[in-house]
Design an enzyme around this catalytic site. Structure first.
Site, short mmCIF file in Angstrom:
data_model
loop_
_atom_site.label_atom_id
_atom_site.label_comp_id
_atom_site.label_asym_id
_atom_site.label_seq_id
_atom_site.Cartn_x
_atom_site.Cartn_y
_atom_site.Cartn_z
N ARG A 105 47.88 35.18 52.66
CA ARG A 105 49.08 34.90 52.37
C ARG A 105 49.08 33.34 51.76
O ARG A 105 50.13 32.77 51.64
CB ARG A 105 50.04 35.03 53.32
CG ARG A 105 50.01 36.37 53.71
CD ARG A 105 51.24 36.63 54.80
NE ARG A 105 51.22 35.92 55.90
CZ ARG A 105 51.12 36.00 57.00
NH1 ARG A 105 51.22 37.37 57.63
NH2 ARG A 105 51.31 35.15 58.07
N HIS A 133 38.30 36.57 46.09
CA HIS A 133 39.88 37.08 45.83
C HIS A 133 40.85 35.83 45.81
O HIS A 133 40.87 35.38 47.18
CB HIS A 133 40.25 38.38 46.27
CG HIS A 133 41.42 38.94 45.53
ND1 HIS A 133 42.50 38.38 45.50
CD2 HIS A 133 41.46 40.24 45.24
CE1 HIS A 133 43.22 39.45 44.89
NE2 HIS A 133 42.70 40.46 44.65
N TYR A 172 47.14 36.64 47.49
CA TYR A 172 48.17 37.26 47.09
C TYR A 172 49.19 36.48 46.75
O TYR A 172 50.26 36.78 45.66
CB TYR A 172 48.57 38.58 47.78
CG TYR A 172 47.60 39.51 48.15
CD1 TYR A 172 46.87 40.19 46.83
CD2 TYR A 172 47.29 39.94 49.27
CE1 TYR A 172 45.98 40.98 47.15
CE2 TYR A 172 46.50 41.18 49.41
CZ TYR A 172 45.64 41.64 48.45
OH TYR A 172 45.04 42.55 48.43
N HIS A 202 45.27 37.61 40.71
CA HIS A 202 46.26 38.29 40.12
C HIS A 202 47.09 37.48 39.06
O HIS A 202 47.29 36.26 39.43
CB HIS A 202 47.45 38.93 40.94
CG HIS A 202 46.86 39.97 42.02
ND1 HIS A 202 47.45 40.48 42.89
CD2 HIS A 202 45.59 40.31 42.17
CE1 HIS A 202 46.68 41.30 43.71
NE2 HIS A 202 45.48 41.02 43.11
N GLU A 254 42.74 39.82 36.80
CA GLU A 254 42.82 41.14 37.61
C GLU A 254 43.97 41.86 36.56
O GLU A 254 45.19 41.63 36.55
CB GLU A 254 43.22 41.28 39.02
CG GLU A 254 42.95 42.79 39.33
CD GLU A 254 42.97 42.79 40.87
OE1 GLU A 254 42.77 41.93 41.57
OE2 GLU A 254 42.94 43.87 41.41
N ASP A 281 40.97 47.25 37.87
CA ASP A 281 40.96 48.09 39.12
C ASP A 281 41.38 49.46 38.90
O ASP A 281 42.33 49.69 38.36
CB ASP A 281 42.17 47.43 40.01
CG ASP A 281 42.30 47.70 41.36
OD1 ASP A 281 42.42 49.09 41.34
OD2 ASP A 281 42.38 46.83 42.37
N HIS A 337 44.81 50.34 39.73
CA HIS A 337 45.94 49.77 38.94
C HIS A 337 45.88 50.19 37.48
O HIS A 337 47.00 50.46 37.02
CB HIS A 337 45.58 48.04 38.88
CG HIS A 337 45.76 47.46 40.26
ND1 HIS A 337 45.46 46.16 40.22
CD2 HIS A 337 45.92 47.81 41.31
CE1 HIS A 337 45.34 45.85 41.54
NE2 HIS A 337 45.83 47.00 42.06
N HIS A 355 37.17 46.86 40.40
CA HIS A 355 37.78 47.28 41.91
C HIS A 355 37.72 48.76 41.92
O HIS A 355 38.63 49.26 40.96
CB HIS A 355 39.16 46.49 42.39
CG HIS A 355 39.24 45.23 42.39
ND1 HIS A 355 40.27 44.46 42.40
CD2 HIS A 355 38.16 44.34 42.72
CE1 HIS A 355 39.98 43.16 42.83
NE2 HIS A 355 38.52 42.90 43.06
N ASP A 374 50.95 50.70 43.01
CA ASP A 374 50.06 49.76 43.67
C ASP A 374 49.64 50.30 44.90
O ASP A 374 49.94 49.31 45.87
CB ASP A 374 50.03 48.42 43.39
CG ASP A 374 48.88 47.69 43.51
OD1 ASP A 374 47.85 48.16 44.09
OD2 ASP A 374 48.95 46.35 43.68
N HIS A 433 46.77 51.87 47.05
CA HIS A 433 45.13 52.21 47.34
C HIS A 433 45.12 53.55 48.19
O HIS A 433 45.69 53.32 48.88
CB HIS A 433 44.35 51.10 47.63
CG HIS A 433 44.38 49.72 46.68
ND1 HIS A 433 43.60 48.74 46.62
CD2 HIS A 433 45.30 49.72 45.59
CE1 HIS A 433 43.86 47.94 45.74
NE2 HIS A 433 44.95 48.09 45.02
N GLU A 449 38.47 48.35 47.66
CA GLU A 449 39.41 47.70 48.32
C GLU A 449 40.39 48.88 48.94
O GLU A 449 41.61 49.05 48.82
CB GLU A 449 40.53 46.92 47.12
CG GLU A 449 39.82 46.04 46.71
CD GLU A 449 40.35 45.14 45.47
OE1 GLU A 449 41.02 46.06 44.61
OE2 GLU A 449 40.88 44.21 45.56
ZN ZN Z 1 46.18 46.81 44.13
FE FE Z 2 42.21 45.14 43.13
FE FE Z 3 43.79 42.28 43.59
#
Ligand code: ZN
Ligand code: FE
Ligand code: FE
Length: 276
Positions: free
Chosen positions: A37, A67, A70, A107, A142, A176, A179, A211, A224, A226, A256
């Protein structure tokens, strides 16, 4: 062959991540450069980094795929959030230099109603400020599922970003599977065509990491979510075809999926059992 690994918690430091990767049967992994975060990153302990580098060298690891948090939205409509994101990005780039030759995936951002073009301009502005010629990290945009106002929901948007970045040799793409599927790319029945399209629009040599996730949703859901490998709408056969695809050999694949370490170890073993 491909390199395979999962997300690993960074809370124990660098060498600890390498040890966990070995336990899981991985030869690459992903980690959050700081709390997902956002917030402040821990100071780098150079001995700890060297210990990870030794593990990676001894066990022939592929490139890692760090990564970004987010919350890092380089194209927010609020100037203070954009500044926060850009500072975090710049700090992460400095820290990644302690581990040269790896990837930093992020992202692209959410334009939150400003429109794709404005969003792309902000993302490019930040990248042009933060990337530097001597850097030994490649940043990966991504590809996204297209949830909300996410940018990077199609190959054209990824290309539009790269076109405007000055240091293009520092920029790659991470695709991904969840995605792609939720963005509307049919990797279940048209994998060859999807990868050919990526080559035509973005360029195959930009594709640096995968991913590997199943999806809880049907194609084009833009949600989105997973899923464990083989338990979603993509399925094991299609995922195996991704793992074995000639265009994707030699790349790091990162799981992921919603898993604990035991679950990741199992999925990594499955990936190894189908890889060529
Ligand atoms: Zn995702
Ligand atoms: Fe991903
Ligand atoms: Fe990601």
């Amino acid at each position: 062959m491909i390199y395979i690994g999962s997300h690993i918690s960074a809370s124990g430091g660098f060498a600890e991540m390498g040890k966990t990767a070995l336990k899981l049967g991985a030869d690459t992994f992903a980690f959050f450069t700081r709390n997902p975060r956002g917030g402040k990153a821990k100071d780098i302990d150079e001995k700890d980094v060297a210990a990870l580098q030794q593990i990676m060298d001894e066990h022939n690891f592929g490139p890692l795929v760090a990564h970004a948090p987010y919350t890092m939205n380089l194209c927010s409509d609020k100037a203070d959030i954009r500044k926060f994101a850009k500072d975090m990005f710049a700090d992460d780039m400095k820290r990644m230099e302690y581990l040269p030759g790896n990837y930093y995936n992020f992202h692209p951002g959410s334009h939150v109603g400003q429109g794709v073009e404005t969003g792309i301009d902000y993302i490019v502005e930040a990248m042009n400020e933060v990337l530097f010629p001597e850097m030994k990290t490649m940043v990966l945009l991504e590809g996204m599922a297209g949830k909300g106002s996410e940018i990077g929901r199609n190959f054209e948007e990824l290309r539009a970003i790269i076109d405007k970045v000055e240091l293009k040799d520092k920029v790659g793409v991470c695709l991904d599977t969840c995605h792609l599927w939720e963005a509307g790319y049919d990797i279940v029945t048209k994998l060859d065509e999807v990868l050919e399209l990526f080559d035509q629009i973005v360029g195959a040599d930009r594709l640096r990491a995968i991913h590997l996730n199943d999806s809880k949703n049907p194609i084009e859901a833009h949600k989105d979510r997973h899923e464990l490998l083989g338990e979603g709408h993509i399925g094991k056969d299609a995922l195996a075809a991704v793992i074995r695809h000639p265009r994707l050999q030699g790349k790091p694949f990162i799981l992921e999926t919603p898993n604990d370490d035991a679950g990741y170890a199992k999925e990594i073993a499955w990936v190894r059992s189908v890889m060529q």
